[in-house]
Enzyme design. Structure first.
Site, PDB file in Angstrom:
ATOM      1  N   LYS A  93       6.678   3.894  20.315  1.00 58.00           N
ATOM      2  CA  LYS A  93       7.258   5.226  20.379  1.00 58.00           C
ATOM      3  C   LYS A  93       7.714   5.447  21.815  1.00 58.00           C
ATOM      4  O   LYS A  93       6.905   5.524  22.741  1.00 58.00           O
ATOM      5  CB  LYS A  93       6.250   6.307  19.988  1.00 58.00           C
ATOM      6  CG  LYS A  93       6.837   7.716  20.093  1.00 58.00           C
ATOM      7  CD  LYS A  93       5.775   8.789  20.106  1.00 58.00           C
ATOM      8  CE  LYS A  93       6.381  10.099  20.573  1.00 58.00           C
ATOM      9  NZ  LYS A  93       5.369  11.153  20.785  1.00 58.00           N
ATOM     10  N   GLY A 106       3.174  20.194  22.112  1.00 57.14           N
ATOM     11  CA  GLY A 106       1.932  20.945  22.200  1.00 57.14           C
ATOM     12  C   GLY A 106       2.060  22.449  22.090  1.00 57.14           C
ATOM     13  O   GLY A 106       1.073  23.169  22.225  1.00 57.14           O
ATOM     14  N   ALA A 112       6.520  16.654  17.543  1.00 53.73           N
ATOM     15  CA  ALA A 112       6.198  17.693  18.536  1.00 53.73           C
ATOM     16  C   ALA A 112       6.447  19.104  18.016  1.00 53.73           C
ATOM     17  O   ALA A 112       7.422  19.366  17.311  1.00 53.73           O
ATOM     18  CB  ALA A 112       6.976  17.500  19.838  1.00 53.73           C
ATOM     19  N   GLY A 113       5.526  19.988  18.390  1.00 55.76           N
ATOM     20  CA  GLY A 113       5.668  21.406  18.104  1.00 55.76           C
ATOM     21  C   GLY A 113       4.994  21.899  16.844  1.00 55.76           C
ATOM     22  O   GLY A 113       4.931  23.103  16.607  1.00 55.76           O
ATOM     23  N   ASN A 139      -0.092  15.789  16.758  1.00 59.20           N
ATOM     24  CA  ASN A 139      -1.355  15.535  17.444  1.00 59.20           C
ATOM     25  C   ASN A 139      -2.092  16.846  17.714  1.00 59.20           C
ATOM     26  O   ASN A 139      -3.131  17.127  17.135  1.00 59.20           O
ATOM     27  CB  ASN A 139      -1.109  14.770  18.742  1.00 59.20           C
ATOM     28  CG  ASN A 139      -2.382  14.378  19.478  1.00 59.20           C
ATOM     29  OD1 ASN A 139      -2.337  13.753  20.523  1.00 59.20           O
ATOM     30  ND2 ASN A 139      -3.568  14.703  18.977  1.00 59.20           N
ATOM     31  N   THR A 140      -1.517  17.680  18.582  1.00 57.24           N
ATOM     32  CA  THR A 140      -2.203  18.881  19.046  1.00 57.24           C
ATOM     33  C   THR A 140      -2.603  19.810  17.913  1.00 57.24           C
ATOM     34  O   THR A 140      -3.695  20.395  17.927  1.00 57.24           O
ATOM     35  CB  THR A 140      -1.317  19.639  20.047  1.00 57.24           C
ATOM     36  OG1 THR A 140      -0.896  18.738  21.075  1.00 57.24           O
ATOM     37  CG2 THR A 140      -2.073  20.799  20.670  1.00 57.24           C
TER      38      THR A 140
END
Length: 261
Positions: A105, A166, A192-193, A214-215
């Site tokens: 990635k 994040g 993301a987001g 992830n977050t």
């Protein structure tokens, strides 16, 4: 396999020479403990786990990879924390040389505060890594122009951001994602987001091929339960997309017959 199972069966996600059943990719940072991370990965049903090459070591005796079953999960090393093409290229090479993977990635950031991608450095790194035989999944903004240029450069998957890394803001610009999808010939994976399960469902209902997060899981009050929610959201959103939703109407339309038969 019965008739109903056949009707909902989906084809596998193909990225370069790799195939996956799960369309949910999950990261390994920010969890309250390695044990919670391991349980969350299990609950998510993911087959691909992203690992920041620069953060593999936990201490002098343990590695992040010690907590990940590499027979069960495909490791996707990422170049998180790189701010130039040269730095990202070196990091990707290191991941391959240490046996992590030739699927990477690619992430080249342009600013420490916003963590937005640098389009010029990202394109430059993509071109080099593709020539070196990497399977490149490239993180980018939701700009359709740069997304197309990255695909033309040989990226195996283009990964537009739903929102800043994040931030948990969800999918801020559905129209740009739709435009990217219109012309894409490689898998589009939103990265993301994502903040909660409904964000994942939206991504999949748009027709994206997958979601990387992830977050949203790692910092949830209950990461394991949230991981399961993300799994179900990914699956339901994909099924809804394949099913084909009804058109939106300004006025009501009766669902019952207007006349008796």
């Amino acid at each position: 396999m019965d008739k109903i199972e056949k009707s909902v069966e989906d084809k596998k996600l193909k990225i370069g020479g790799y195939e996956f059943t799960s369309r949910l990719f999950v990261g390994t940072g920010k969890y309250p403990s390695m044990e919670v991370m391991s349980d969350a990965l299990e609950a998510s049903g993911t087959e691909v786990v992203t690992v920041a090459v620069r953060r593999v070591k936990i201490d002098d005796t343990r590695s992040l990879l010690d907590y990940i079953d590499t027979k069960k999960y495909k490791i996707l090393p990422n170049t998180a924390g790189c701010y130039s093409a040269d730095d990202a290229i070196r990091t990707a090479r290191l991941a391959r040389e240490t046996g992590m993977s030739d699927m990477v990635k690619l992430e080249v950031l342009g600013n420490e505060k916003t963590l937005l991608p640098d389009p010029i450095e990202t394109l430059k790194a993509t071109q080099v890594l593709v020539k070196e035989g990497f399977t490149v999944l490239v993180y980018t903004s939701d700009d359709p122009i740069i997304a197309k240029k990255l695909e033309d450069a040989g990226a195996a998957s283009v990964m537009p951001a739903g929102a800043p890394i994040g931030s948990g803001q969800g999918i801020l610009n559905k129209n740009n994602i739709r435009i990217i999808l219109e012309s894409a010939k490689v898998p589009i994976i939103v990265d993301a987001g994502v903040g909660t399960a409904s964000d994942v469902t939206i991504v999949m209902e748009l027709g994206c091929d997958g979601v990387l997060l992830n977050t949203g899981v790692a910092l949830a009050k209950d990461p394991v339960r949230m991981a399961k929610a993300m799994k179900l959201a990914c699956e339901s959103g994909r099924l809804a997309f394949l099913s084909g939703r009804i058109p939106k109407r300004l006025y009501a339309k009766a669902s019952s017959p207007e006349r008796d038969f």
